[in-house]
Design a protein around this motif. Structure first.
Motif, mmCIF file in Angstrom:
data_model
loop_
_atom_site.group_PDB
_atom_site.id
_atom_site.type_symbol
_atom_site.label_atom_id
_atom_site.label_comp_id
_atom_site.label_asym_id
_atom_site.label_seq_id
_atom_site.Cartn_x
_atom_site.Cartn_y
_atom_site.Cartn_z
ATOM 1 N N PHE A 179 36.544 94.585 61.673
ATOM 2 C CA PHE A 179 37.181 95.652 62.435
ATOM 3 C C PHE A 179 37.472 96.878 61.569
ATOM 4 N N ASN A 228 46.653 94.146 62.631
ATOM 5 C CA ASN A 228 45.899 94.369 63.856
ATOM 6 C C ASN A 228 46.645 95.365 64.738
ATOM 7 N N LEU A 281 34.205 97.688 68.380
ATOM 8 C CA LEU A 281 35.272 97.407 67.423
ATOM 9 C C LEU A 281 35.683 95.937 67.416
ATOM 10 N N LEU A 282 35.711 95.318 68.596
ATOM 11 C CA LEU A 282 36.289 93.978 68.707
ATOM 12 C C LEU A 282 35.295 92.828 68.599
#
Length: 74
Positions: free
Chosen positions: A3, A41, A61-62
């Motif tokens: 990430f 996070n 991104l995930l």
């Protein structure tokens, strides 16, 4: 790619400094630095702001390269 690495890669690709990205997403440069280094996070709201600022999808991104959520830890 993790990430934080994705954020850094895309930020640099667009020519933004950490401070410029921070301003776009209404946070601080140290926060962006810690995200890029994987120290915490972000909230879903912040993920959306980052993806919008970097002109990328939340999925990018995930998810990892296989389309599955990235695994934390090992």
């Amino acid at each position: 790619m993790k990430f934080g690495q994705k954020i850094k890669y895309r930020r640099e690709e667009l020519g933004y400094t950490q401070a410029e990205l921070a301003k776009k997403v209404h946070t601080t440069q140290p926060y962006v630095s810690r995200l890029e280094r994987g120290h915490f996070n972000p909230s879903m709201n912040m993920i959306i702001k980052i993806s919008t600022a970097l002109l990328i999808s939340v999925d990018y991104l995930l998810l990892d390269e296989t389309g599955y959520p990235e695994r934390s830890g090992n």
